[in-house]
Structures are given as structure tokens and as C-alpha cells.
Design a protein around this motif. Structure first.
Motif, mmCIF file in Angstrom:
data_model
loop_
_atom_site.group_PDB
_atom_site.id
_atom_site.type_symbol
_atom_site.label_atom_id
_atom_site.label_comp_id
_atom_site.label_asym_id
_atom_site.label_seq_id
_atom_site.Cartn_x
_atom_site.Cartn_y
_atom_site.Cartn_z
ATOM 1 N N GLN A 12 -2.845 -0.525 -0.776
ATOM 2 C CA GLN A 12 -1.828 -0.620 -1.824
ATOM 3 C C GLN A 12 -0.575 0.173 -1.475
ATOM 4 O O GLN A 12 0.487 -0.070 -2.037
ATOM 5 N N VAL A 13 -0.728 1.129 -0.571
ATOM 6 C CA VAL A 13 0.399 1.876 -0.052
ATOM 7 C C VAL A 13 0.070 2.093 1.425
ATOM 8 O O VAL A 13 -1.100 2.226 1.785
ATOM 9 N N VAL A 73 -14.450 -4.153 1.374
ATOM 10 C CA VAL A 73 -13.627 -3.377 0.453
ATOM 11 C C VAL A 73 -14.037 -1.916 0.635
ATOM 12 O O VAL A 73 -15.212 -1.578 0.491
ATOM 13 N N LYS A 74 -13.082 -1.084 0.979
ATOM 14 C CA LYS A 74 -13.413 0.305 1.293
ATOM 15 C C LYS A 74 -12.531 1.243 0.492
ATOM 16 O O LYS A 74 -11.397 0.890 0.125
ATOM 17 N N LEU A 75 -13.050 2.418 0.238
ATOM 18 C CA LEU A 75 -12.314 3.438 -0.490
ATOM 19 C C LEU A 75 -12.564 4.790 0.168
ATOM 20 O O LEU A 75 -13.669 5.045 0.662
ATOM 21 N N ALA A 76 -11.541 5.612 0.150
ATOM 22 C CA ALA A 76 -11.708 6.979 0.656
ATOM 23 C C ALA A 76 -10.615 7.848 0.067
ATOM 24 O O ALA A 76 -9.522 7.367 -0.273
ATOM 25 N N SER A 77 -10.913 9.105 -0.041
ATOM 26 C CA SER A 77 -9.913 10.049 -0.531
ATOM 27 C C SER A 77 -8.957 10.409 0.602
ATOM 28 O O SER A 77 -9.227 10.158 1.784
ATOM 29 N N GLY A 135 -9.325 14.553 -10.442
ATOM 30 C CA GLY A 135 -7.935 14.208 -10.683
ATOM 31 C C GLY A 135 -7.223 13.646 -9.479
ATOM 32 O O GLY A 135 -6.029 13.377 -9.534
ATOM 33 N N ARG A 136 -7.940 13.474 -8.405
ATOM 34 C CA ARG A 136 -7.312 12.909 -7.223
ATOM 35 C C ARG A 136 -7.803 11.479 -7.039
ATOM 36 O O ARG A 136 -8.972 11.177 -7.236
ATOM 37 N N GLY A 137 -6.923 10.654 -6.662
ATOM 38 C CA GLY A 137 -7.296 9.258 -6.481
ATOM 39 C C GLY A 137 -7.949 9.012 -5.135
ATOM 40 O O GLY A 137 -7.932 9.858 -4.243
ATOM 41 N N VAL A 138 -8.549 7.885 -5.051
ATOM 42 C CA VAL A 138 -9.034 7.404 -3.760
ATOM 43 C C VAL A 138 -8.218 6.170 -3.408
ATOM 44 O O VAL A 138 -7.775 5.435 -4.282
ATOM 45 N N GLU A 139 -7.992 6.013 -2.157
ATOM 46 C CA GLU A 139 -7.245 4.845 -1.706
ATOM 47 C C GLU A 139 -8.233 3.729 -1.378
ATOM 48 O O GLU A 139 -9.239 3.949 -0.710
#
Lengths: 391, 262
Positions: free
Chosen positions: A314-315, A382-386, A288-292
Motif C-alpha cells: 500500500q506504500v 498475502v503477507k504482513l509484517a511490522s 499502536g503500530r501498524g503492520v504493512e
């Protein structure tokens, strides 16, 4: 499959015969028939090719017939054949199509019974077959023997009547050195795989002599059957006239790469070998937690070559300075699918693609750069992390 | 001045466009972000004590201090945050506790009430000092000192609507099952109807908002409502009350996002 050349000879000394020289350039199959009294012969050619001996069909005392062949022979412009036997004759037929021997059939018939002899049925397993058949009888002359496909009606009204399609008789050996073993040779190309029984008949009254017949079959390599022309597209194909190297114009307006001429003929080089990426974080316990997501664009300045790292999320992400470039300002609107291809339609390598939407409203970074810089060739991550991983 | 609604126009910010000097932030961060008037932007320091000096081109009077996003320790007096200026002002600024969603409540101080002498509130040098915060300091990209103080008359406090929207990604399938990802951001707004004869003044507030690019202030000073550094929604509508000089003006004022919790 077509007959390239033929040559025939009869013995003048009772023991051997040598043909005239012929050009067999382009030959893929050489078929040789030798007729004599006992069917035991030897052959050679001036190029030293090796011939595969097939069976000898004998109807003693004066009728013998044996076939030979060579696949993919050495070729030359003046080739002769020599045979030895008992008052032999020789017929050499040269064809232009690569193939393979698949079967033979042969038969003998006693004198005084019938004027017909069938060499025997051959049933090929694939279409496109070359049949080469020979006939020998114990008379002074072949009597214009006719080779035809068993089941067909022999029509002697059409000259030359000894050729009955699909068979074409190429030579008649009349009386050989006063001996009684005249003969004839014919061939046929059948594009089907129907059974074939090459049959020989003497339509006129020369008696019913003892005789033998033999047929060899070779599978041919069929020419490819061209596909029908695609239906014309229901659009204006004017751009087709501009197609010079493929890939341009409306769909259906070009013929799929016809006319493509590679402009580069050198080596393709090596595909860069990248290490596997480091293992990322797991999402265990982060339901339920997003990744940025953020992008990292490493812009290479021209001409200095200096690399400037541009980060957009995005933020705004207030990451520690030593984490993935530190602070990431906002401006990233969307990231599309990341697509990897194995190769393009010409087998060339393709780079991965991704669409990234950014707004430049905050600080005009990209518009300022675009004044005198290009982004082509820059490196994009392109990277993503919590939030937990970024803390 | 309690019990009134205070507002400010975008042009009232005496710190507008001024990048402070002082304690250098961590690398990859810049003090210039404090002048962006974007609370979601961030400036992060590797220190718990930070000093920021805003040098103005001329002496200006400041009446309301606003800091929407921060990670400062909550407290009333003394606090970790001090505001001083070159005219001798020295105030300990109360820091409200965070909201329940983890986002900071806006630091707002009525300087007129704290220091009634306007001369003391007038200076060309304003300094914010954060001392011994419990964690290294992070501030949002918006620090404003508005002046003069403007009172919304008549008050909006009788009859208004408070709205909040949570940032989330939600997928609802045919079974009405919801799959929610909490993006941890919020947007707050106040919807009110103002009956006033000051059409020109309210409309100037709307105009100086410059279609949202120059945020102003709306501070009802009621329990449960902190100050909103935000913008007018882009429609302005004033309906004359028939037979009078009053106008009913529909105000929708939206706070700029504070981004994610610090």
C-alpha cells in the motif's frame, strides 16, 4: 410392506405336508404357521433357510398352533416347504419388506364358552407394523373365521366378509384329513404404532369349539414420506430450463441438485499435504503500530513456464533485497477477507479465496501481462509484517 | 535569491524522464525509479558512497535542485552530497535535518545563488555524488533540477496556511475512545491567496501540473517551511478584483507523500 406370495398345504398322510412351489424372489420376511393336534412341529424349505421357532399354543386334545419366521431368507423361484406334525396344515406368507420380529401373542379358549378368541395385545414402539395372525379350532371347519382388530365392529355385510380391515384373511383351512383342527390365516399392515389385539370370531352357529389363536408382529421399514413441493418462487424461473448440472438459475428455481449427473467418476485423488507455515512474528511490544500488508503474485508465464514475482504494497516498502523479495512498490489498494472452505455443496474441494484490489496506474504491469497471459493458476500470497520485522 | 517564493512548473524539470547511470542499487531496486517523480518510491544501495550521472539530450540550465526523500547525513558544508556538471559546476549541497516525525526534510538548493554564472549552470551532464554517508544510501523516487528559476510575484508569504495530515487508521467507538494505528506517513500542503495580474503565468503553472501527474515546486524560503515538490489541487479559480486588473487566485499546493521514514 406387501404380501408377495402365499402357499398353503394340508397333510394327506397324517404326519407331514409339503407345499407347492412358489416364487419368493424379493422376499424379506417368510412367516409360517403350522396347525396340528399338539402344536409341536418341524419345518424346512427347499432352500435350507433357517426358521426362528415361536411358541406353540395348545388346547388339548386336538388344537395346536405354532409360528415360525425367517428374516432376509435365501430366495428362489420354486420354493417348497415341508412340515411334520400330527396331521398338520401349513400356511406360508411371504412379504417384501425388510424388518425385524418385535413380539408375539397367543391365547387358547376352552370349548362351550364363546365364539370369540383374542390373541392378546401387542404394543409396538414404532409405527409401521406387520401383524400375521392364525387361528385353529377343534371343529371340522373353520366356519369362515373372521380376524379383526379388537375395538372395531365386525361388518359381515361386505364381501368377502372374512377380511375386516386392516386384516385380510388369506386362507381358510377346512377339515384336515378328517381331523378336527381347521384354521385360518390373516395379516394386517398398520402404519401407526397403536396397540393391536388380533381377534378371531366365528359369526355363525358352528358351536363354541376349543380353539387357539396366535399373532406375530414385525416392524417394517417405512417408505420415506416425500416432502411437499416447495412453494413456487416469486420470480421468473425461465433459467430453470437451462439447468443441466445444478448451480445455475435464480434461487428457488431448481430443486436442489435433482438431475445432477457427475461428469467425472474416477478417483478423487489426494489432498495436497502442506507443511504448517513458519511461525510469524509476534506483536508483543508493538501496540499502536501498524503492520504493512503486501501481496506476492508468482505469475507463471505461458508457454515458457518462467515465474515472475510481482510485489505490491500500500506504500512503497524499501526492504532489504534478501527479505521477502526485496523492494515492494505501491499499487495495492485493499485486501479482502481470506476465506477457506471445507468443501462445496457437492463435497468437492474448494480453494481459498481472497479479493485483492490493485491500481495499475503506476506502470501498467497487469494490463501489459493481460495482453497475452492469464493469471488463473498463479500463486498469490498475502503477507504482513511490522516495520521492525522488515528492517 | 533569498526572501522570495520560488516555484517551478512540472515542465521545468530538466531531469524529467531521465534514468541516471552510476552506482548499481541493490537487487530488486532500479535506478529508473529515480525518474518516477514519486518521492515515496525507493532506490536502495548496499553502499554508503553512490554516484549518479544524468545525461541530458542537450545542455540545459539548472537553477534549483530538489531531492525530497533520502537518508543522507545532515550537514551544511562540506556535506556528503555534491552536485557537479559538465560545465564545471561543483557544489556541496546542504542536507537539512530530518523532521521530528522521522521523515526527511527536502534537500533544496538555489543554484542561482550558489553559482551566479548561468553558463556554469548549463550542461548536458549532471552528476550527484554521495560520499561516505553514515549508512547505506536510500533515495526517494524523485530527483529534480528545475530551470529556469521562477519567482512568485507578488509573494505569498503574508497570509497563507500550512496544513499537514498524518496517515493513520483511527477507530472511535461510542464512548469516544480512540484506537489509533500510526501509519507513519504525512502529507503537507500550503493554502494561499495570490493577488496578481499574471493570470496567464499562474494558470500555466496549474496547466503544466497536468492534473497532478507532473509535479512542480513551491518554496517559500521561510524558516520552518522547506520546499514542497508537489501538485496543485485540481481546481483552479481566479477571481477578478473589481475595477482592477488583479486576480485573486486561490492556491492549494500539496506536497507528494514521502512515504514512510527511511
Amino acid at each position: 410392506m406387501a404380501l408377495l406370495a402365499q402357499v398353503h398345504a394340508q397333510s394327506t398322510n397324517g404326519t407331514d405336508a409339503t407345499t407347492a412351489a412358489i416364487d419368493i424372489t424379493g422376499a424379506e420376511i417368510v412367516v409360517v404357521f403350522v396347525g396340528d393336534k399338539f402344536g409341536a412341529s418341524l419345518i424346512s424349505d427347499s432352500l435350507g433357510n433357517t426358521y426362528e421357532a415361536r411358541s406353540a399354543y395348545v388346547n388339548l386334545p386336538d388344537s395346536g398352533l405354532q409360528g415360525w419366521y425367517a428374516i432376509a431368507p435365501t430366495t428362489g423361484t420354486a420354493v417348497t416347504w415341508t412340515v411334520t406334525g400330527d396331521v398338520p396344515w401349513v400356511s406360508v406368507l411371504v412379504f417384501d419388506n425388510a424388518g425385524a420380529f418385535i413380539a408375539e401373542s397367543g391365547a387358547s379358549a376352552p370349548a362351550g364358552v364363546t365364539n370369540l378368541i383374542k390373541s392378546g395385545t401387542i404394543t409396538p414402539s414404532s409405527p409401521g407394523v406387520l401383524y400375521v395372525s392364525a387361528y385353529l379350532n377343534d371343529t371340522d371347519a373353520a366356519g369362515v373365521a373372521i380376524c379383526y382388530k379388537d375395538g372395531n365392529t365386525v361388518d359381515v355385510s361386505l364381501p368377502p366378509y372374512w377380511s375386516q380391515p386392516p386384516f385380510q384373511t388369506v386362507h381358510q383351512h377346512l377339515q384336515v384329513n378328517l381331523q378336527h383342527h381347521s384354521g385360518a390365516v390373516a395379516y394386517a399392515v398398520d402404519v401407526t404404532s397403536d396397540p393391536m389385539n388380533a381377534s378371531w370370531v366365528i359369526p355363525f352357529s358352528v358351536g363354541f369349539p376349543a380353539r387357539v389363536a396366535m399373532t406375530m408382529a414385525f416392524v417394517a421399514t417405512l417408505a420415506p414420506v416425500p416432502l411437499p413441493t416447495p412453494p413456487a418462487p416469486q420470480i421468473n424461473c425461465t433459467p430453470q430450463s437451462n439447468v443441466g448440472n445444478g448451480g445455475k438459475g435464480a434461487a428457488g428455481c431448481n430443486t436442489g441438485g435433482v438431475g445432477f449427473v457427475p461428469s467425472y467418476t474416477g478417483p478423487w485423488g489426494d489432498v495436497p499435504d502442506h507443511d504448517d507455515p513458519d511461525e510469524g512474528e509476534t506483536l508483543t511490544g508493538k501496540d499502536g503500530r501498524g503492520v504493512e500488508a503486501w501481496i506476492e503474485l508468482n505469475h507463471i508465464d505461458y508457454p515458457s513456464g518462467d515465474v515472475t514475482q510481482i510485489l505490491r504494497a500500500q506504500v512503497p516498502l524499501d526492504d532489504p533485497s534478501d527479505y521477502e523479495g526485496g523492494y515492494k512498490t505501491d499499487g495495492l489498494l485493499a485486501i479482502g477477507d481470506v476465506e477457506h472452505s471445507l468443501g462445496n455443496e457437492r463435497g468437492g474441494f474448494e480453494a481459498a479465496t481472497v479479493d485483492v484490489q490493485l491500481t495499475d496506474a503506476r506502470d501498467d504491469t497487469f494490463r501489459d501481462l493481460a495482453d497475452d497471459q492469464e493469471f488463473e493458476g498463479d500463486e498469490l500470497f498475502v503477507k504482513l509484517a511490522s516495520d521492525e520485522a522488515r528492517a | 535569491m533569498a526572501d522570495v517564493t520560488i516555484y517551478a512548473r512540472g515542465g521545468d524539470n530538466i531531469l524529467d524522464g531521465i534514468t541516471p547511470t552510476g552506482t548499481a542499487p541493490s537487487s530488486t531496486y532500479a535506478l529508473s525509479a529515480l525518474a518516477l517523480m514519486q518521492p515515496a518510491a525507493r532506490v536502495r544501495w548496499g553502499a554508503s558512497t553512490v554516484s549518479l550521472v544524468f545525461a541530458l539530450g542537450s545542455s540545459l540550465r539548472g537553477d534549483v535542485l530538489v531531492i525530497p526523500a533520502h537518508n543522507l547525513d545532515a550537514g551544511t558544508s562540506p556535506t556528503v552530497l555534491t552536485l557537479t556538471n559538465g560545465a564545471g559546476l561543483s557544489l556541496s549541497v546542504p542536507v537539512p535535518a530530518d523532521q521530528a516525525n522521522g521523515l526527511p526534510a527536502t534537500i533544496v538548493l538555489d543554484l542561482v545563488e550558489a553559482e551566479p554564472n548561468p553558463t556554469t549552470r548549463t550542461s548536458n551532464s549532471w552528476t550527484l555524488t554521495i560520499t561516505s554517508n553514515s549508512v547505506n544510501v536510500t533515495l526517494g523516487g524523485a530527483i529534480a533540477i528545475f530551470g529556469p528559476q521562477r519567482i512568485l510575484d507578488p509573494d505569498i508569504r503574508w497570509g497563507y496556511t500550512v496544513r499537514e495530515e498524518a496517515g493513520q487508521v483511527i477507530t472511535r467507538n461510542d464512548y469516544l475512545t480512540r484506537y489509533v494505528v500510526n501509519l507513519r506517513t504525512y502529507e503537507r500542503s500550503i493554502v494561499a491567496s495570490i493577488r496578481t495580474t499574471d493570470l496567464e503565468g499562474v494558470r500555466a503553472w496549474f496547466h503544466e501540473n497536468a492534473a497532478g501527474s507532473a509535479p512542480g515546486l513551491l518554496w517559500p524560503q521561510l524558516t520552518g517551511l522547506d520546499a514542497y515538490l508537489g501538485i496543485w489541487e485540481p481546481q483552479f479559480e481566479a477571481v477578478n478584483v473589481e475595477g482592477t486588473e488583479y486576480y485573486d487566485i486561490r492556491l492549494t499546493f500539496t506536497e507528494l507523500s514521502k512515504g514512510k521514514p527511511i
